[in-house]
Design a protein around this motif. Sequence first.
Motif: not given
Ligand SMILES: NC(=O)c1ccc[n+]([C@@H]2O[C@H](COP(=O)([O-])OP(=O)(O)OC[C@H]3O[C@@H](n4cnc5c(N)ncnc54)[C@H](OP(=O)(O)O)[C@@H]3O)[C@@H](O)[C@H]2O)c1
Length: 252
Positions: A85, A81, A187
């Motif tokens: 973002e 994120t 995530t």
């Molecule tokens: N609509 C909304 O309100 C909103 C809000 C936020 C985001 N979004 C969207 O959501 C998308 C991103 O979300 P996402 O779910 O893919 O990613 P995220 O939650 O922002 O980050 C995911 C990252 O967290 C890390 N991770 C995974 N497991 C973990 C653990 N056990 N402990 C610590 N870190 C861990 C990993 O990176 P590492 O490999 O470095 O561990 C993984 O790539 C984007 O498209 C964004 O635009 C929307």
Amino acid sequence: VSVAFERLRPAGPPVDARTHVESLTLVIPEARPRVLVNLVISADGHVAVDGRSAPLTDPGDRAMFHALRERVDAVMAGPATVATERYGRLIPDPDRRARRQATGREPEPLAVIASRSGELPLQVPLFDVPEARIVVFSPVAADQAEVAAQLHQEEYDSGVEGALAGALTTLRRRYGVQTLLCEGGPTLVGLLLAEQLVDDLFLTIAPKLIGNVSPAPVIGGPPLLEPAGLRLVDVLIREGTLFLRYVRTAAG
Ligand SMILES: NC(=O)c1ccc[n+]([C@@H]2O[C@H](COP(=O)([O-])OP(=O)(O)OC[C@H]3O[C@@H](n4cnc5c(N)ncnc54)[C@H](OP(=O)(O)O)[C@@H]3O)[C@@H](O)[C@H]2O)c1
């Protein structure tokens, strides 16, 4: 710009986002910060269009987003994120920073990122802000020399049960964080939920349909070329369940 919100439950006169958020009673748990999650989703449950949440937001959502940031001690977001973002300064508005200081808070919340890999999105503007204080939970030490922001490294082992609970305890004990706003992504929210660390969910439901992108949402079929607009016409609440009636509009 003041954005007024209609208060259906509890019913009341219109309120702006900051007045509403500042008036919330947030009881702080013993050992960790209170965790507030803020997400915007489409009516069919998506959090992003082409990887960005911007097409889902509107002035009301942005007002709530900034009001929540103004209220809390720390803002946490997943590495994906922060990268997609393109996170910048958490509170760019000097008036908001001054208001925080006037009530004894730091001018800006602490930024918090947890990562298993330690691969931080150092290219985003947040890391260029000298005033930014960023706590990184990762097994790999980040290189302070590469960034202008103030980096604080904390140990983190995602393989250990209760890893995020441990991180939150550190935030409370070492950094005095009483309120933490998690801005996603899904995530990170899922990881927090799995450890039962979410106290409040601020869910904005945007009147848009995104269509069938991965992962499959409420509706299936071919992806829509662009988000479809909806008009919200009825809102009913019964015993905590929200009943929404949307009317499809011509264009998104
Ligand atoms: N609509 C909304 O309100 C909103 C809000 C936020 C985001 N979004 C969207 O959501 C998308 C991103 O979300 P996402 O779910 O893919 O990613 P995220 O939650 O922002 O980050 C995911 C990252 O967290 C890390 N991770 C995974 N497991 C973990 C653990 N056990 N402990 C610590 N870190 C861990 C990993 O990176 P590492 O490999 O470095 O561990 C993984 O790539 C984007 O498209 C964004 O635009 C929307």
